[in-house]
Design an enzyme around this catalytic site. Structure first.
Site, PDB file in Angstrom:
ATOM      1  N   CYS A  72       4.123  27.306 -25.542  1.00 25.87           N
ATOM      2  CA  CYS A  72       5.562  27.411 -25.756  1.00 25.87           C
ATOM      3  C   CYS A  72       5.827  27.330 -27.252  1.00 25.87           C
ATOM      4  O   CYS A  72       4.951  27.005 -28.036  1.00 25.87           O
ATOM      5  CB  CYS A  72       6.275  26.261 -25.061  1.00 25.87           C
ATOM      6  SG  CYS A  72       5.842  26.111 -23.333  1.00 25.87           S
ATOM      7  N   ARG A 129       4.908  33.478 -28.777  1.00 29.69           N
ATOM      8  CA  ARG A 129       4.194  32.336 -28.206  1.00 29.69           C
ATOM      9  C   ARG A 129       4.444  32.201 -26.704  1.00 29.69           C
ATOM     10  O   ARG A 129       3.755  31.447 -26.022  1.00 29.69           O
ATOM     11  CB  ARG A 129       4.628  31.045 -28.879  1.00 29.69           C
ATOM     12  CG  ARG A 129       4.331  30.997 -30.347  1.00 29.69           C
ATOM     13  CD  ARG A 129       4.768  29.685 -30.921  1.00 29.69           C
ATOM     14  NE  ARG A 129       4.001  28.586 -30.380  1.00 29.69           N
ATOM     15  CZ  ARG A 129       2.840  28.179 -30.852  1.00 29.69           C
ATOM     16  NH1 ARG A 129       2.319  28.774 -31.893  1.00 29.69           N
ATOM     17  NH2 ARG A 129       2.197  27.185 -30.301  1.00 29.69           N
ATOM     18  N   TRP A 155       6.553  29.069 -21.859  1.00 31.33           N
ATOM     19  CA  TRP A 155       5.547  29.830 -21.120  1.00 31.33           C
ATOM     20  C   TRP A 155       5.064  28.863 -20.055  1.00 31.33           C
ATOM     21  O   TRP A 155       4.399  27.884 -20.350  1.00 31.33           O
ATOM     22  CB  TRP A 155       4.404  30.234 -22.044  1.00 31.33           C
ATOM     23  CG  TRP A 155       3.449  31.201 -21.430  1.00 31.33           C
ATOM     24  CD1 TRP A 155       3.565  32.553 -21.363  1.00 31.33           C
ATOM     25  CD2 TRP A 155       2.184  30.890 -20.831  1.00 31.33           C
ATOM     26  NE1 TRP A 155       2.480  33.095 -20.743  1.00 31.33           N
ATOM     27  CE2 TRP A 155       1.617  32.110 -20.406  1.00 31.33           C
ATOM     28  CE3 TRP A 155       1.487  29.712 -20.593  1.00 31.33           C
ATOM     29  CZ2 TRP A 155       0.380  32.173 -19.769  1.00 31.33           C
ATOM     30  CZ3 TRP A 155       0.258  29.775 -19.959  1.00 31.33           C
ATOM     31  CH2 TRP A 155      -0.283  30.998 -19.564  1.00 31.33           C
ATOM     32  N   ASN A 204       5.799  21.486 -26.130  1.00 27.68           N
ATOM     33  CA  ASN A 204       4.741  22.476 -25.906  1.00 27.68           C
ATOM     34  C   ASN A 204       3.484  21.704 -25.560  1.00 27.68           C
ATOM     35  O   ASN A 204       3.048  20.874 -26.349  1.00 27.68           O
ATOM     36  CB  ASN A 204       4.547  23.297 -27.195  1.00 27.68           C
ATOM     37  CG  ASN A 204       3.309  24.163 -27.147  1.00 27.68           C
ATOM     38  OD1 ASN A 204       2.878  24.591 -26.075  1.00 27.68           O
ATOM     39  ND2 ASN A 204       2.721  24.433 -28.306  1.00 27.68           N
ATOM     40  N   GLY A 205       2.909  21.952 -24.393  1.00 29.79           N
ATOM     41  CA  GLY A 205       1.698  21.221 -23.998  1.00 29.79           C
ATOM     42  C   GLY A 205       1.793  20.791 -22.549  1.00 29.79           C
ATOM     43  O   GLY A 205       2.630  21.311 -21.792  1.00 29.79           O
ATOM     44  N   GLU A 233     -14.039  45.230 -25.160  1.00 23.57           N
ATOM     45  CA  GLU A 233     -12.802  45.135 -25.938  1.00 23.57           C
ATOM     46  C   GLU A 233     -11.859  46.304 -25.594  1.00 23.57           C
ATOM     47  O   GLU A 233     -10.645  46.115 -25.466  1.00 23.57           O
ATOM     48  CB  GLU A 233     -13.134  45.093 -27.443  1.00 23.57           C
ATOM     49  CG  GLU A 233     -11.945  45.069 -28.373  1.00 23.57           C
ATOM     50  CD  GLU A 233     -10.931  43.944 -28.124  1.00 23.57           C
ATOM     51  OE1 GLU A 233     -11.265  42.984 -27.411  1.00 23.57           O
ATOM     52  OE2 GLU A 233      -9.799  44.068 -28.613  1.00 23.57           O
ATOM     53  N   LYS A 287      -8.139  45.614 -23.907  1.00 27.99           N
ATOM     54  CA  LYS A 287      -6.942  46.126 -24.579  1.00 27.99           C
ATOM     55  C   LYS A 287      -6.111  46.954 -23.618  1.00 27.99           C
ATOM     56  O   LYS A 287      -4.911  46.800 -23.517  1.00 27.99           O
ATOM     57  CB  LYS A 287      -7.384  46.952 -25.785  1.00 27.99           C
ATOM     58  CG  LYS A 287      -6.686  46.815 -27.045  1.00 27.99           C
ATOM     59  CD  LYS A 287      -6.783  45.559 -27.875  1.00 27.99           C
ATOM     60  CE  LYS A 287      -6.780  44.232 -27.214  1.00 27.99           C
ATOM     61  NZ  LYS A 287      -7.290  43.154 -28.009  1.00 27.99           N
ATOM     62  N   GLU A 334      -4.550  44.757 -20.669  1.00 26.89           N
ATOM     63  CA  GLU A 334      -3.492  43.788 -20.990  1.00 26.89           C
ATOM     64  C   GLU A 334      -2.176  44.447 -21.376  1.00 26.89           C
ATOM     65  O   GLU A 334      -1.120  43.881 -21.130  1.00 26.89           O
ATOM     66  CB  GLU A 334      -3.944  42.785 -22.058  1.00 26.89           C
ATOM     67  CG  GLU A 334      -4.068  43.342 -23.452  1.00 26.89           C
ATOM     68  CD  GLU A 334      -4.540  42.296 -24.458  1.00 26.89           C
ATOM     69  OE1 GLU A 334      -4.035  41.172 -24.428  1.00 26.89           O
ATOM     70  OE2 GLU A 334      -5.421  42.626 -25.270  1.00 26.89           O
ATOM     71  N   HIS A 368     -26.365  49.975 -11.805  1.00 24.96           N
ATOM     72  CA  HIS A 368     -26.570  48.803 -10.947  1.00 24.96           C
ATOM     73  C   HIS A 368     -25.302  48.415 -10.191  1.00 24.96           C
ATOM     74  O   HIS A 368     -25.226  47.321  -9.641  1.00 24.96           O
ATOM     75  CB  HIS A 368     -27.077  47.618 -11.784  1.00 24.96           C
ATOM     76  CG  HIS A 368     -28.378  47.917 -12.460  1.00 24.96           C
ATOM     77  ND1 HIS A 368     -29.562  47.996 -11.768  1.00 24.96           N
ATOM     78  CD2 HIS A 368     -28.659  48.205 -13.752  1.00 24.96           C
ATOM     79  CE1 HIS A 368     -30.532  48.316 -12.615  1.00 24.96           C
ATOM     80  NE2 HIS A 368     -30.015  48.443 -13.827  1.00 24.96           N
ATOM     81  N   LYS A 408       0.688  34.698 -26.834  1.00 24.29           N
ATOM     82  CA  LYS A 408      -0.162  34.959 -27.995  1.00 24.29           C
ATOM     83  C   LYS A 408      -1.162  33.842 -28.241  1.00 24.29           C
ATOM     84  O   LYS A 408      -2.298  34.080 -28.616  1.00 24.29           O
ATOM     85  CB  LYS A 408       0.735  35.139 -29.229  1.00 24.29           C
ATOM     86  CG  LYS A 408      -0.007  35.462 -30.514  1.00 24.29           C
ATOM     87  CD  LYS A 408      -0.656  36.814 -30.438  1.00 24.29           C
ATOM     88  CE  LYS A 408      -1.487  37.139 -31.653  1.00 24.29           C
ATOM     89  NZ  LYS A 408      -2.442  38.223 -31.360  1.00 24.29           N
TER      90      LYS A 408
HETATM   91  C1  F6R Z   1      -6.523  39.944 -26.337  1.00 29.76           C
HETATM   92  C2  F6R Z   1      -6.181  38.663 -26.920  1.00 29.76           C
HETATM   93  C3  F6R Z   1      -6.773  37.405 -26.370  1.00 29.76           C
HETATM   94  C4  F6R Z   1      -7.199  36.468 -27.517  1.00 29.76           C
HETATM   95  C5  F6R Z   1      -7.666  35.130 -26.962  1.00 29.76           C
HETATM   96  C6  F6R Z   1      -8.151  34.208 -28.056  1.00 29.76           C
HETATM   97  O1  F6R Z   1      -5.924  40.981 -27.035  1.00 29.76           O
HETATM   98  O2  F6R Z   1      -5.417  38.600 -27.847  1.00 29.76           O
HETATM   99  O3  F6R Z   1      -7.835  37.677 -25.525  1.00 29.76           O
HETATM  100  O4  F6R Z   1      -8.211  37.094 -28.245  1.00 29.76           O
HETATM  101  O5  F6R Z   1      -6.605  34.512 -26.288  1.00 29.76           O
HETATM  102  O6  F6R Z   1      -7.156  33.934 -28.983  1.00 29.76           O
HETATM  103  P1  F6R Z   1      -7.485  33.328 -30.391  1.00 29.76           P
HETATM  104  O7  F6R Z   1      -8.249  34.344 -31.180  1.00 29.76           O
HETATM  105  O8  F6R Z   1      -6.152  33.017 -31.000  1.00 29.76           O
HETATM  106  O9  F6R Z   1      -8.310  32.104 -30.162  1.00 29.76           O
END
Ligand code: F6R
Length: 607
Positions: free
Chosen positions: A2, A27, A71, A97-98, A480, A484, A487, A503, A602
């Site tokens: 949050c 966030r 969140w 937040n937490g 990756e 991408k 998500e 496999h 994020k």
């Molecule tokens: C995907 C993404 C997440 C972060 C993951 C780690 O696009 O952004 O998978 O990579 O939550 O976040 P950080 O790098 O902030 O520890």
């Protein structure tokens, strides 16, 4: 996860707080709320826009207040559960937040003592607990300290008392809190972004610290009431940096920043003529680094795919055994770690709880702890013994793009740095350094061609599934590419080592199940061509990421995205860019909220 924001000063608090919440939206954004002691509280489900619409044009005023973006962790993302939360009489207001882990037992106790709860959240417990302590003649400050000493779990919180509107208390345990120090005004926030439009002077709170702010003062205490003296820091973020800079979405803006990000990550850190890297953040542990015989990289999500590329780099060039572990797994295992092990955490936010806890676990077991972190002053940056900052600038879009490029670049620097103190030749060091410096210009060439990638995304936008395949250095890039796409566009996408396809995953392939194959000219190129043939034999469509000038691949792939040639070890840094752009345009074409995909936040500061 949050975002909290609090203000006390002379300005219109509602305006300051609502504007601040907008910059914290990355966030989490499933509900929002604001409380001004002079006007009361307003809450709303959804993002800040919905909250703004509920604020009356006149009458909602005050010079101080607390605000929140949620969140959800405990309780549905409803208006009822939106923060701020209050005690029985509506005197004590909390944004948090937490997670308060012992909230159930505390809630039961408080209900028995006569308190009435309005929400399902863990947070509300804190307001009632402070109220309970105030019944025993304690002041607001004393009662808050007493309550904080009773709760277990994580918090970054701001608390306000209706009868003392100028004073706000902030507390930190496991969730970030930063204090902004202006002229006749003070701020509390989860990160500096809502503060920088007002002041660049900040103080980062440490775990177990409490700050009491008024417009003209701030005092920091530990939970045992002893005072802490900490000077303010000047941060160099501009408010504009966190804006979209003319692009439709932060995600595209951040992909377009790629060349600059690589330059910033490399700045002052390469001595190309000697094939050496200089990493100032690691100098303090130079002796310990000579002794380590193993590196465990801990990370989550996209950062963990950067880590997998790093494993290849470090093992091939620095000849140090490397393992990659997800933070969420490592922290609950009984890993074999000793003082010759380095645990390296990679994290854009520097706040990802699982990564942080994995690092702490490594530390408890005697390892040297290191970080590759983007956010200056974040918890991982502060808790590790030493580290490398990415210098990628704030990343706002939930999907990580520019931070990933920077993480790969930092890992290449680390490879040269460690490799050259071991067996890596000056020749190899010079070659990687030279190629690193050439990357920004090569990335610009890929970005110039983005209209072709957009066309391709439009062509495939009806697909409901996508497979991404790669080998060796580009095996993690397949993962990756898949994360991408899924998500931001919510379709099923899978990453797979191309050799693993037979496999299992190849069973899914038919004419409606396209594959993105990373098949640039490297040591596994021929093998990739065979894998593409296998897919074509099953009527699967193939988009190939290929090296400029490769005419052969055009004979088998349906579509091609060309990238400039580079050395194999750095090829992931170029190859990932068409995949990032493809995911972006695919989601945009579907009309989705690219920067704020559903269910995601994020910075993941909960388990
Ligand atoms: C995907 C993404 C997440 C972060 C993951 C780690 O696009 O952004 O998978 O990579 O939550 O976040 P950080 O790098 O902030 O520890």
């Amino acid at each position: 996860m949050c975002g909290i924001f609090a203000y006390t000063g002379k300005k219109d608090a509602a305006k300051v707080l609502l504007n601040g919440l907008v910059s914290l939206e990355y966030r989490g954004y499933d509900s929002a709320g604001i409380y001004l002691p002079e006007s009361g509280s307003i809450k709303s489900a959804g993002a800040v826009d919905r909250l703004k619409k509920k604020i009356p044009k006149t009458g909602f005023t005050g010079k101080s207040g607390v605000a929140h973006l949620r969140w959800a962790t405990h309780g549905e993302p409803t208006e009822l559960n939106a923060h701020p939360h209050a005690d029985c009489d509506g005197d004590i207001w909390v944004v948090h937040n937490g997670i308060i882990e012992n909230f159930r037992e505390l809630k039961e106790k408080l209900i028995k003592a006569g308190h009435t709860f309005k929400s399902d959240t863990d947070t509300e417990v804190l307001a009632h607990l402070i109220e309970e302590h105030m019944k025993n003649e304690k002041t607001f400050e004393e009662a808050t300290l007493a309550a904080l000493n009773e709760i277990r779990g994580t918090y970054g919180a701001a608390i306000q008392y209706r009868q003392d509107p100028e004073r706000i208390i902030a507390a930190r345990m496991g969730s970030p809190v930063v204090l902004g120090v202006g002229k006749g005004e003070r701020f509390i926030a989860s990160d500096p972004s809502p503060i920088v439009p007002h002041t660049k002077q900040v103080v980062f709170l440490e775990d177990g610290e409490v700050a009491v702010i008024t417009p003209d003062s701030h005092t920091i205490y530990k939970l045992d009431s002893t005072q802490v003296k900490r000077p303010t820091l000047e941060i160099d973020w501009s408010a504009e940096e966190a804006q979209k800079g003319g692009y439709e979405h932060f995600m595209l803006k951040e992909i377009m920043e790629g060349p600059e990000v690589i330059r910033n990550t490399l700045r002052g850190r390469l001595i190309p003529e000697k094939g050496l890297a200089k990493l100032g953040g690691l100098e303090s542990v130079a002796d310990e680094l000579k002794k380590i015989d193993r590196i465990i990289i801990v990370a989550c999500g996209t950062a963990s795919y950067a880590a997998l590329v790093g494993e290849h780099m470090l093992e091939e060039y620095a000849e140090i055994p490397v393992e990659v572990e997800l933070g969420s797994e490592f922290r609950y295992r009984k890993p074999v770690v000793n003082e010759r092990t380095a645990v390296l955490g990679i994290s854009q936010s520097g706040e990802t709880l699982d990564t942080l806890e994995a690092i702490r676990e490594g530390k408890r077991r005697g390892a040297l702890t290191l970080g590759i972190v983007n956010t200056v002053g974040s918890t991982i940056a502060r808790e590790t013994d030493a580290g490398v900052y990415n210098h990628a600038g704030p990343e706002v879009s939930v999907a990580s793009t520019k931070a990933f490029l920077s993480q790969l670049t930092a890992l290449a620097l680390l490879t040269i740095f460690l490799g050259r103190t071991r067996k890596m030749s000056a020749k190899a060091g010079k070659e990687i350094a030279r190629e690193l410096l050439a990357l920004p210009e090569k990335i610009e060439r890929i970005l110039e061609n983005r209209a072709a990638i957009e066309r391709l995304a439009k062509k495939y936008v009806k697909a409901q599934d996508f497979l991404f395949i790669g080998r060796k250095y580009n095996y993690p890039i397949a993962f990756e590419g898949a994360i991408k796409l899924k998500e931001v566009s919510y379709i099923h996408a899978e990453g797979c080592g191309a050799g693993e396809m037979k496999h299992g995953p190849i069973a899914m392939i038919d004419e409606n199940f396209p594959t993105m194959a990373i098949a640039t000219k490297d040591s596994v190129y021929e093998k990739m061509l065979s894998n593409i043939q296998e897919i074509k034999a099953r009527k699967g469509k193939v988009i190939a990421v290929a090296t400029e000038g490769d005419t052969e691949i055009g004979k088998i792939a349906d579509d091609i995205l060309y990238v400039p040639k580079t050395i194999e070890v750095l090829s992931p840094i170029l190859n990932v860019i068409p995949l990032q752009l493809f995911a972006y345009y695919f989601a945009k074409e579907k009309g989705l909220n690219v920067d704020r995909p559903r269910n995601l936040a994020k910075s993941v500061t909960v388990e």
